[in-house]
Design an enzyme around this catalytic site. Structure first.
Site, mmCIF file in Angstrom:
data_model
loop_
_atom_site.group_PDB
_atom_site.id
_atom_site.type_symbol
_atom_site.label_atom_id
_atom_site.label_comp_id
_atom_site.label_asym_id
_atom_site.label_seq_id
_atom_site.Cartn_x
_atom_site.Cartn_y
_atom_site.Cartn_z
ATOM 1 C CD GLU A 274 -2.977 -1.307 2.199
ATOM 2 O OE1 GLU A 274 -2.960 -0.152 3.092
ATOM 3 O OE2 GLU A 274 -3.732 -1.952 2.503
ATOM 4 C CB CYS B 33 3.539 7.409 3.075
ATOM 5 S SG CYS B 33 4.036 6.160 4.319
ATOM 6 C CB CYS C 289 7.923 -5.266 9.019
ATOM 7 S SG CYS C 289 9.373 -4.273 9.629
ATOM 8 C CB CYS D 252 7.329 -2.471 16.113
ATOM 9 S SG CYS D 252 8.907 -1.945 15.295
ATOM 10 C CB CYS E 195 3.988 -1.912 13.804
ATOM 11 S SG CYS E 195 3.846 -1.673 12.109
ATOM 12 C CD GLU F 108 14.718 -0.375 9.323
ATOM 13 O OE1 GLU F 108 13.801 0.013 10.226
ATOM 14 O OE2 GLU F 108 15.353 0.371 8.826
ATOM 15 C CB SER G 146 10.802 4.058 14.631
ATOM 16 O OG SER G 146 10.415 4.478 13.283
ATOM 17 C CG HIS H 282 8.153 4.446 18.405
ATOM 18 N ND1 HIS H 282 7.533 5.397 17.951
ATOM 19 C CD2 HIS H 282 8.589 3.678 17.270
ATOM 20 C CE1 HIS H 282 7.491 5.195 16.537
ATOM 21 N NE2 HIS H 282 7.895 4.356 16.400
ATOM 22 C CG ASN I 17 -4.625 4.928 13.773
ATOM 23 O OD1 ASN I 17 -5.770 5.120 14.090
ATOM 24 N ND2 ASN I 17 -4.072 5.588 12.664
ATOM 25 C CB CYS J 33 0.167 6.544 11.066
ATOM 26 S SG CYS J 33 1.961 5.930 11.417
#
Ligand code: SF4
Length: 376
Positions: A100, A113, A120, A124, A127, A175, A228, A230, A306, A349
């Site tokens: 996407e 983006c 991945c 994480c 995610c 990544e 990233s 966090h 999110n 996101c």
């Protein structure tokens, strides 16, 4: 010479070739080097995929190129435009996976983006991409094909002068520094004046912290970098970003600082910080973060979490986000909050999922729309 072979075995794909590789390619077939610039412009600036449209290339060379090469990118199988103008494309890759890509327009700016991997490896905790596992790296043609396709889906634009895409961020699936060579080739094309002319300040590689790759990044590019992060300490980051166990915060920030020091201008890194209610959004976290980033030229981008099914984390309230932002601003940091865009088309996101597994709810929806002929 990194030349990608296509399914048609003997043919090479010119879409993902940076200029130096195209130069080698034309030299290897006995052609003049200036052909590389011409073909690059046709492919990227005019969006051409048929050699016969390249009017300043002789018929003989066109037919030679047709025999040995193709211009082939991912196929758009679904696209949608949000009520706020955010666009999303789902692009199918050879082998059946899909990725996407999202474009967020904001005033004169259009930020694309893009994805660098299908799925991945990093998992994480916050995610949804990480939850799907890993399928494969994208080729440079599949990475660059996302901007190529996105531009092609705008009708009636002058690809060179209208510039609906001014910025590119590697913040989609994957990544990017785990797909180093292909990402470097794609970046080289995106920044090339004979292709998309995206400036170094407007092209951002976002990484979870692959320290050895950051250490050698400066040999290949001067693009901008986002981390990233966090979490403000190793204990919490080990939980949220498991890669931290291998490359802890101090090592990571020192590597980023070194990368910035090599750049010819005074650029700041972007620190991405997902705010999760009750987890990393309290005053003690802000205080630790303020101390941690003291010596790093940076700006901070806060991203309210999110939620997605099974994530187990909560979104902070607007006032909690504002409070965290104020603490950082008061300490002298440029701190922005990423507003949620494209919610109604699942383009926000953390909602980019692509297609790693065979049958998800959305895959079924795409297939249905495809069968009905509602998508291009
Ligand atoms: S946040 Fe980025 S690095 Fe982490 S799992 Fe998701 S896609 Fe991978």
């Amino acid at each position: 010479m990194n030349i990608e072979m296509t399914d048609q075995k003997a043919k090479v794909n010119l879409l993902g070739m940076p200029r130096h590789t195209l130069l080698n390619f034309f030299e290897s077939i006995g052609e003049k080097p200036f052909r590389a610039k011409q073909v690059m412009q046709w492919i990227h600036q005019y969006g051409v995929h048929d050699f016969d449209e390249m009017s300043n290339i002789s018929k003989v060379l066109r037919s030679k190129l047709k025999k040995i090469s193709v211009i082939s990118g991912p196929e758009i199988i679904y696209q949608d435009v949000s009520s706020d103008g955010t666009r999303k494309w789902v692009m199918k890759l050879p082998g059946g996976s899909s990725v996407e890509t999202v474009l967020i327009p904001e005033g004169n700016r259009g930020t694309l983006c893009i994805s660098s991997q299908v799925g991945c490896t990093l998992d994480c905790r916050f995610c949804s991409t990480g939850k799907q596992g890993f399928n494969r790296n994208l080729s440079s043609a599949e990475i660059v094909g996302q901007i190529w396709n996105a531009l092609a889906s705008f009708e009636d634009i002058d690809r060179v002068n209208d510039r609906p895409i001014t910025n590119v961020v590697f913040m989609g699936m994957g990544e990017p520094l785990f797909n180093f060579d292909n990402v470097m080739d794609a970046i080289s094309i995106m920044m090339d004046d004979f292709a998309y002319s995206i400036s170094k300040k407007r092209l951002t590689i976002s990484t979870a912290g692959v320290v050895p790759a950051i250490d050698r990044l400066g040999e290949f590019t001067d693009a901008s970098i986002a981390v990233s992060l966090h979490a403000p300490n190793d204990e919490l980051r080990n939980e949220l970003v498991p890669l931290n166990k291998k490359y802890p915060i101090k090592m990571l920030l020192s590597s980023v600082k070194q990368y910035l020091a090599q750049l010819s201008d005074k650029r700041k890194a972007t620190i991405e910080y997902i705010l999760i209610a009750g987890k990393n959004d309290r005053k003690n976290h802000a205080d630790e973060l303020i101390e941690l980033l003291r010596d790093l030229p940076c700006k901070i981008n806060l991203i309210p979490f999110n939620p997605f099914p099974g994530s187990g984390y909560k979104k902070p309230s607007n006032s909690e986000v504002k409070r965290f932002q104020d603490w950082l601003i008061y300490a002298g940091y440029i701190t922005t909050v990423r507003t949620t865009r494209g919610d109604d088309i699942d383009a926000a996101c953390g909602q980019l999922v692509g297609q790693v597994e065979d049958r998800t709810r959305r895959n079924e929806r795409y297939i249905k729309l495809h069968e009905q002929g509602s998508v291009s």
